[in-house]
Design an enzyme around this catalytic site. Sequence first.
Site, short mmCIF file in Angstrom:
data_model
loop_
_atom_site.label_atom_id
_atom_site.label_comp_id
_atom_site.label_asym_id
_atom_site.label_seq_id
_atom_site.Cartn_x
_atom_site.Cartn_y
_atom_site.Cartn_z
N GLY A 112 -1.83 0.63 23.41
CA GLY A 112 -2.81 1.66 23.07
C GLY A 112 -2.26 3.07 23.15
N TYR A 145 0.84 -1.20 0.00
CA TYR A 145 0.00 0.00 0.00
C TYR A 145 0.88 1.26 0.00
CZ TYR A 145 -3.78 3.12 1.64
OH TYR A 145 -4.71 4.13 1.79
N ASP A 146 1.83 1.31 0.96
CA ASP A 146 2.64 2.52 1.12
C ASP A 146 3.46 2.81 -0.14
OD1 ASP A 146 1.65 1.97 3.63
OD2 ASP A 146 3.54 2.23 4.69
N PRO A 205 2.46 2.32 12.65
CA PRO A 205 3.03 3.63 13.00
C PRO A 205 2.72 4.03 14.45
CG PRO A 205 2.03 3.72 10.83
CD PRO A 205 1.64 2.39 11.43
P1 NAD Z 1 -12.83 1.83 0.39
O1 NAD Z 1 -12.19 0.50 0.45
O2 NAD Z 1 -14.16 2.01 1.02
O3 NAD Z 1 -12.93 2.34 -1.12
C1 NAD Z 1 -12.08 1.93 -2.14
C2 NAD Z 1 -12.94 1.62 -3.36
O4 NAD Z 1 -12.07 1.26 -4.46
C3 NAD Z 1 -13.87 0.43 -3.14
O5 NAD Z 1 -15.16 0.76 -3.58
C4 NAD Z 1 -13.25 -0.68 -3.99
O6 NAD Z 1 -14.17 -1.63 -4.43
C5 NAD Z 1 -12.61 0.12 -5.11
N1 NAD Z 1 -11.50 -0.58 -5.78
C6 NAD Z 1 -10.47 -1.24 -5.21
N2 NAD Z 1 -9.65 -1.74 -6.15
C7 NAD Z 1 -10.18 -1.38 -7.37
C8 NAD Z 1 -9.81 -1.60 -8.70
N3 NAD Z 1 -8.70 -2.29 -9.02
N4 NAD Z 1 -10.58 -1.09 -9.68
C9 NAD Z 1 -11.72 -0.39 -9.39
N5 NAD Z 1 -12.13 -0.16 -8.13
C10 NAD Z 1 -11.36 -0.65 -7.12
O7 NAD Z 1 -11.78 2.87 1.03
P2 NAD Z 1 -11.88 4.44 1.29
O8 NAD Z 1 -11.60 4.66 2.71
O9 NAD Z 1 -13.10 5.00 0.69
O10 NAD Z 1 -10.61 4.94 0.47
C11 NAD Z 1 -10.72 5.61 -0.77
C12 NAD Z 1 -9.34 6.09 -1.20
O11 NAD Z 1 -8.82 6.99 -0.22
C13 NAD Z 1 -8.33 4.97 -1.35
O12 NAD Z 1 -7.51 5.24 -2.48
C14 NAD Z 1 -7.51 5.06 -0.09
O13 NAD Z 1 -6.19 4.61 -0.28
C15 NAD Z 1 -7.55 6.56 0.20
N6 NAD Z 1 -7.34 6.84 1.64
C16 NAD Z 1 -8.36 6.66 2.54
C17 NAD Z 1 -8.11 6.92 3.90
C18 NAD Z 1 -9.18 6.78 4.95
O14 NAD Z 1 -8.90 7.03 6.12
N7 NAD Z 1 -10.41 6.43 4.63
C19 NAD Z 1 -6.84 7.34 4.31
C20 NAD Z 1 -5.85 7.48 3.36
C21 NAD Z 1 -6.11 7.25 2.02
N1 UDP Z 2 -6.11 -0.58 16.15
C1 UDP Z 2 -6.47 -1.09 17.38
N2 UDP Z 2 -7.48 -2.01 17.43
C2 UDP Z 2 -8.17 -2.41 16.34
C3 UDP Z 2 -7.81 -1.87 15.07
C4 UDP Z 2 -6.76 -0.96 15.02
O1 UDP Z 2 -5.89 -0.73 18.41
O2 UDP Z 2 -9.08 -3.25 16.47
C5 UDP Z 2 -5.01 0.41 16.08
C6 UDP Z 2 -3.93 0.07 15.05
O3 UDP Z 2 -2.96 -0.75 15.64
C7 UDP Z 2 -3.39 1.44 14.70
C8 UDP Z 2 -4.60 2.36 14.85
O4 UDP Z 2 -5.56 1.64 15.63
O5 UDP Z 2 -2.40 1.83 15.62
C9 UDP Z 2 -5.24 2.77 13.53
O6 UDP Z 2 -5.48 1.59 12.79
P1 UDP Z 2 -6.27 1.59 11.41
O7 UDP Z 2 -6.19 0.21 10.88
O8 UDP Z 2 -7.59 2.21 11.58
O9 UDP Z 2 -5.45 2.59 10.44
P2 UDP Z 2 -3.90 2.88 10.17
O10 UDP Z 2 -3.76 4.29 10.56
O11 UDP Z 2 -3.05 2.00 11.01
O12 UDP Z 2 -3.74 2.60 8.73
#
Ligand code: NAD
Ligand code: UDP
Length: 332
Positions: free
Chosen positions: A209, A147-148, A276
């Site tokens: 935590g 992912y990262d 993290p």
């Molecule tokens: P989510 O999993 O609800 O949404 C992702 C969507 O992408 C889903 O509907 C999934 O079916 C679709 N998808 C996945 N792979 C695909 C592919 N190959 N082709 C077409 N569609 C595909 O997650 P979200 O929280 O809504 O995240 C949306 C975006 O925001 C992502 O790119 C994620 O990395 C980014 N993001 C979200 C957060 C957060 O906290 N929610 C934080 C950082 C980044």
């Molecule tokens: N976490 C937790 N219990 C859970 C799920 C997550 O304590 O059941 C912690 C996890 O270890 C991380 C933080 O909550 O430190 C945020 O996790 P999340 O998966 O929501 O997102 P991240 O920021 O790690 O991508």
Amino acid sequence: MHLEKRVLVTGGAGFLGSHLCENLLGQGAYVICVDNFYTGAHANIAHLRNHPRFELIRHDVCFPLYVEVDEIYNLACPASPIHYQRDPVQTTKTSVMGAINMLGLAKRVGAKIFQASTSEVYGDPVVHPQPESYWGNVNPIGPRSCYDEGKRCAETLFFDYRKQHRIRIKVVRIFNTYGPRMHPNDGRVVSTFIVQALRGEDLTVFGDGSQTRAFCYVSDQVDGFLRLMASDDDVAGPVNIGNPDEFTMLELAKEVIKLTGSKSRIIHNPLPADDPKQRKPDISLARAKLGWTPSVPLREGLRSTIAYFDEFLSREGRAQAQPLAALPGELA
Ligand code: NAD
Ligand code: UDP
Ligand code: UDP
């Protein structure tokens, strides 16, 4: 012929994507939602399906896509650790090949293109809070790397397409965002704690935590997206969008128990590898360039999210509720 602005949202059936589609329709745009339903759900967009300016295409962004649009929001990618780690090769493919295809599309039609990047590009940050100028501390071969590094490579591609092909790009680094329509089984901390509290189960705090996160409510996040897309062409980003109020996971667990009035207890499970230790955005750039600042405090956002899951679980039937860590796509 469409006279409205035509906007493509990849990942539009996901948590953030569905809220974005809704807001764009509210602004009068013609919205093309593309999703392969890996983690998205039909239920998230059910209320939009009959809208005359809404169109759904089932498609995987790893493959080329030919549509005619004015703007592209590229959100397609599984976002929660248990979802993106289930098929890590596919996660990297989605980030990298998805970015290449959407950039190729933007280049062909001259569209402005937005990339949903992430605070994960900072890895386990040693600079705190994180400004956009920080290059991060990322393990290239750990459980989070698909992912990262996928998201980091996508950022590289966006900036190189801008340099080489003069594409108009907008890159946002999203910090932990929560709200209604999060997947109830995606293992993300806010949804997990709320679902556990509502079911009267133990809240699973990982490690002691003391690790921190800063949580942004979905309406604030989407407002940031729209402002960034509408900003001057010289504002390409990356721009952090997140709420700088920082909490430990233990504080979050206690707050959720308090707000739900649950009798659940807190238990401690092992901390996942490369989790993290701290994260909090420096949002000076978003304030200065977009006039953006978050407006929903954690307690208020948690209340709305709890109300959503309470209704969701009542509908599903608490007794038959699915176990946590269920397969992506099962709600589709
Ligand atoms: P989510 O999993 O609800 O949404 C992702 C969507 O992408 C889903 O509907 C999934 O079916 C679709 N998808 C996945 N792979 C695909 C592919 N190959 N082709 C077409 N569609 C595909 O997650 P979200 O929280 O809504 O995240 C949306 C975006 O925001 C992502 O790119 C994620 O990395 C980014 N993001 C979200 C957060 C957060 O906290 N929610 C934080 C950082 C980044
Ligand atoms: N976490 C937790 N219990 C859970 C799920 C997550 O304590 O059941 C912690 C996890 O270890 C991380 C933080 O909550 O430190 C945020 O996790 P999340 O998966 O929501 O997102 P991240 O920021 O790690 O991508
Ligand atoms: N692409 C797409 N839709 C388009 C135009 C291009 O999906 O409308 C894809 C195309 O398949 C290609 C990728 O985007 O693989 C990158 O396109 P670009 O023009 O940058 O590169 P090239 O076609 O020269 O490989």
